[in-house]
Design a protein around this motif. Structure first.
Motif, mmCIF file in Angstrom:
data_model
loop_
_atom_site.group_PDB
_atom_site.id
_atom_site.type_symbol
_atom_site.label_atom_id
_atom_site.label_comp_id
_atom_site.label_asym_id
_atom_site.label_seq_id
_atom_site.Cartn_x
_atom_site.Cartn_y
_atom_site.Cartn_z
ATOM 1 N N VAL A 248 0.793 -1.119 0.015
ATOM 2 C CA VAL A 248 0.309 -0.068 -0.076
ATOM 3 C C VAL A 248 0.848 1.256 -0.016
ATOM 4 O O VAL A 248 1.976 1.145 0.607
ATOM 5 N N LYS A 250 0.772 5.384 0.672
ATOM 6 C CA LYS A 250 -0.148 6.581 1.098
ATOM 7 C C LYS A 250 0.780 8.049 0.574
ATOM 8 O O LYS A 250 1.840 7.815 0.350
ATOM 9 N N GLU A 278 -4.806 6.731 -1.078
ATOM 10 C CA GLU A 278 -3.683 5.486 -1.058
ATOM 11 C C GLU A 278 -4.114 4.882 -2.125
ATOM 12 O O GLU A 278 -5.340 4.798 -2.847
ATOM 13 N N PHE A 280 -3.014 0.476 -3.824
ATOM 14 C CA PHE A 280 -2.829 -0.496 -3.161
ATOM 15 C C PHE A 280 -2.947 -1.914 -4.185
ATOM 16 O O PHE A 280 -3.651 -1.393 -5.309
ATOM 17 N N ARG B 21 -8.700 -3.436 1.894
ATOM 18 C CA ARG B 21 -8.284 -2.918 0.716
ATOM 19 C C ARG B 21 -8.783 -4.170 -0.349
ATOM 20 O O ARG B 21 -7.743 -5.220 -0.045
#
Lengths: 413, 319
Positions: A248, A250, A278, A280, B21
């Motif tokens: 991930v 950010k 963000e 991912f 996610r």
């Protein structure tokens, strides 16, 4: 709804095509005109009513010779999941095709003929599954109808395979007794095997967790393409477009650009032109950095406190995929995701017997379908992780400099 | 929004912050296609996107815009015009090219037929589908395109199911199914020798229903012929073929007016309509979900000729 990519592996007569045909047919993913064509072909071949195996026969050349030339992709879906099947043929060039089909798979179905039990091919398919780190294994013990749906036969095969799995370090293995021909335990539970308490195959495929296959802890990103609109309103825009290989990112993250080793921070993140906080894996995204640095395709942007390895010399497992044998000392292009580097195979240490996992001395050149341990030296530093740690950043291909063919699959050690 | 709600649920269940996610299947397909588009732009000198005005190539353009945003699509749109197109598709094509600010190159099969003295196909529904290949190969030659991006999907047809995402074609545009490069992980090898070119299919892994669901999710506009409308058609072999100047009427042919829509958009002579009252995307998706016949089976007249029709065309340079 998500996606499961799986591969089916079996020897020529294990009923692989019938299994795929059955999955498509029983899950109502075959339509009338396809069925009519199938009936027509079945008549052509004088092979009885509907031969489900024909569903996966693609090209005329294949139908004429009754073989499969190449990996074919099949699609079906249920309300829970979209499925992508890599259907790799079971004959001569099997290793090459299986590696191709297995490279993206979350799951492998290893087919075992209940009458034969665990045979050399079963071991080979399982070894390849373990080399390529396919996360989930389903051992489908097929043709149970031909062994009177015997629980003893099933149990003995399970015991045999468990030993193979243990040796190979396969830790997520599910067993299921089926008859692809008659549809037992494919979509519906078999009425002939009350002793089996597990789920039918389709349910297993629907329920296996796939989100855990994606690494979200080690941020890796390679630049594919630099977006520079150079218009009046976007004069200074410089976006590094690429796929989040893992992890991930950010806004504000301290990052390092490799192999140069330049440190900076993330100024802005975008997905498809929209700003986000963000990004991912496995998103395709665009990173904008705080400083103007010279970055080009193939460079890695990683978090400063979590870096991959950077080296000019790497130990690899090579699966040779080309008819033209490998020549030690020859130069090849190494393509690691979007990074293309010239490389030379310095040394071949040993050959791995894909039937026994034994290391053998290499005699002569490395040929098609052989797997070897080797050392590769690259012209500029490689930024990578081991395949075991991070499948998506631990793999590469070798490209012949003159024919431009893809000649090898490379797994970094 | 939906994803967030679902993610929270997952987080509670699995007690793992990493599960928050995730991409749903359409987002995964989109991410893969964008990745492929960026590989094309980076690996080739002169790519081109083959645009027909059909839903698959419209989806391609939409994905390409996302791949290179906020920049513009870094290659031209190329249309091989058979001269048998639906006017609605042509209008859409021109409007789309203007909207995305892309260069539009149109080459006509008609001109190739004249220049090369080719024989016009005959018959009741003369299809120039096969002749498109000549115009395409000439266009590739004229502009020195090294990659042509197409909207073929692997679920469409048996030969397509075996083709790579990066499909290398020889000097004659021919596909050799026995000599395909292995395509591993997400690594695409676009290196070619002079004279060769690559056909790239960024939506290989999408199915027809995926395309429709994506069009709905992204609110993509389509040519009007995809929705129910009144049209004069000839009923032939159970298929509804649009009445047009290119169709030869025979005795006994009944021209009737029906409410139809198109499930796929090709030439007027080789694409059949389906009887339908579906006037909105939701209605179309409902019909397709319930459909018992495949897209090609229902609407492509040219694939019925022989079992291996597509395989033969591909080997000769077809998309």
């Amino acid at each position: 709804m998500d996606i499961l990519r799986f591969i089916t592996a079996g020897s020529v007569d294990d009923g692989k095509s019938t299994l795929i045909g059955r999955l498509l047919y029983d899950s109502k993913n075959i339509l009338i005109d396809q069925l009519e064509q199938l009936e027509k072909q079945s008549k052509n071949k004088e092979a009885g009513p509907i031969d489900l195996a024909l569903l996966t026969d693609g090209l005329r050349a294949e139908r004429e010779q009754g073989i499969t030339i190449d990996v074919a992709y099949r699609y079906f879906s249920t309300p829970k999941r979209k499925f992508i099947i890599a259907d790799a043929p079971g004959h001569v060039q099997y290793t090459r095709n299986m590696i191709t089909g297995a490279s993206n798979a979350n799951l492998i179905i290893v087919l075992v003929d209940a009458r034969q039990g665990v045979v050399e091919q079963t071991r080979r398919h399982s070894i390849i599954a373990s080399l390529l780190k396919i996360p989930h294994v389903v051992v489908a013990i097929n043709k149970m109808d031909l062994v009177d749906f015997s629980q003893d036969v099933y149990n003995n095969i399970v015991i045999d395979y468990a030993a193979v799995a243990k040796q190979l370090g396969l830790n997520d293995v599910t067993y299921i007794p089926i008859s692809a021909l008659q549809g037992d335990n494919i979509v519906d539970a078999s009425t002939s095997m009350d002793w089996y308490e597990g789920k039918p195959l389709l349910e297993i495929l629907e329920d296996v967790p796939v989100d855990s296959d994606i690494n979200l802890t080690d941020p890796r990103f390679q630049v594919q393409f630099v977006i520079r609109p150079q218009t009046d309103d976007l004069h200074d825009y410089r976006g590094y477009a690429g796929k989040v290989i893992s992890g991930v990112y950010k806004k504000g993250d301290a990052v390092t650009v490799l192999p140069a080793g330049i440190e900076t921070t993330i100024a802005k993140l975008e997905v498809a032109g929209e700003e986000v906080e963000e990004i991912f894996a496995p998103q395709s995204a665009t990173i904008l950095l705080a400083n103007d640095i010279d970055i080009s395709r193939g460079d890695s942007i990683v978090q400063t406190n979590n870096q991959p390895q950077t080296t000019n010399e790497v130990e690899v497992l090579l699966c040779w995929l080309d008819d033209k044998p490998l020549q030690t000392g020859n130069k090849y292009y190494l393509q690691h995701n979007s990074r293309l580097i010239r490389s030379v195979i310095k040394q071949v240490e040993y050959k791995l017997d894909v039937n026994t996992l034994q290391q053998q001395p290499v005699e002569g050149n490395v040929k098609l379908n052989e797997v070897v341990k080797a050392t590769i030296k690259t012209a500029s530093p490689l930024v990578y992780d081991s395949y075991t740690k991070l499948r998506a950043n631990g793999s590469a291909i070798l490209i012949d400099e003159t024919s431009h063919s893809t000649v090898a699959a490379v797994l970094f050690q | 929004m939906n994803r967030l709600i679902m993610s929270e649920h997952l987080t509670q269940k699995n007690n793992s912050p990493l599960r928050v996610r995730g991409l749903d299947y359409l987002e995964q397909l989109e991410a893969e296609s964008i990745h492929i588009f960026r590989e094309i732009a980076a690996q080739f000198e002169k790519p081109a996107l083959l645009f027909s005005g059909g839903k698959d190539s419209i989806t391609l353009v939409h994905l390409a815009r996302k791949a290179f945003a906020p920049g513009k699509i870094p290659f031209p749109l190329v249309h091989i015009d058979t001269g048998h197109n639906f006017q609605e598709a042509l209008d859409y094509r021109d409007a789309m090219a203007a909207k995305v600010n892309a260069t539009l190159i149109v080459r006509k099969v008609e001109d190739t037929i004249k220049a090369k003295n080719l024989t016009e196909p005959k018959g009741k529904f003369p299809s120039r589908n096969w002749l498109q290949t000549y115009t395409l190969l000439d266009t590739i030659e004229e502009f020195k395109f090294d990659a042509c991006i197409g909207g073929a999907r692997r679920d469409e047809e048996k030969a397509r199911a075996k083709e790579r995402i990066f499909s290398v074609r020889d000097d004659f545009g021919q596909w050799n199914p026995k000599l395909q490069r292995p395509e591993l992980w997400n690594i695409y090898n676009g290196r070619i020798n002079k004279g060769e070119n690559v056909r790239v299919f960024p939506i290989s892994n999408w199915t027809e229903l995926d395309i429709w669901n994506y069009i709905k999710k992204e609110n993509i506009a389509l040519p009007s012929i995809y929705f129910a409308h009144e049209r004069e058609v000839i009923v032939h072999d159970g298929q509804l073929v649009a009445m047009s100047p290119y169709v030869t009427l025979e005795e006994g042919d009944a021209v009737v007016t029906k409410q139809v829509r198109y499930r796929t958009v090709g030439d007027m002579t080789c694409t059949a309509a389906v009887e339908s009252a579906a006037a909105t995307l939701d209605e179309v998706i409902n019909e397709i979900t319930a459909a018992k016949i495949s897209e090609r089976g229902e609407t492509r007249i040219d694939d019925k000729v022989t079992e291996a029709a597509m395989e033969d065309r591909k080997k000769n340079g077809y998309f």
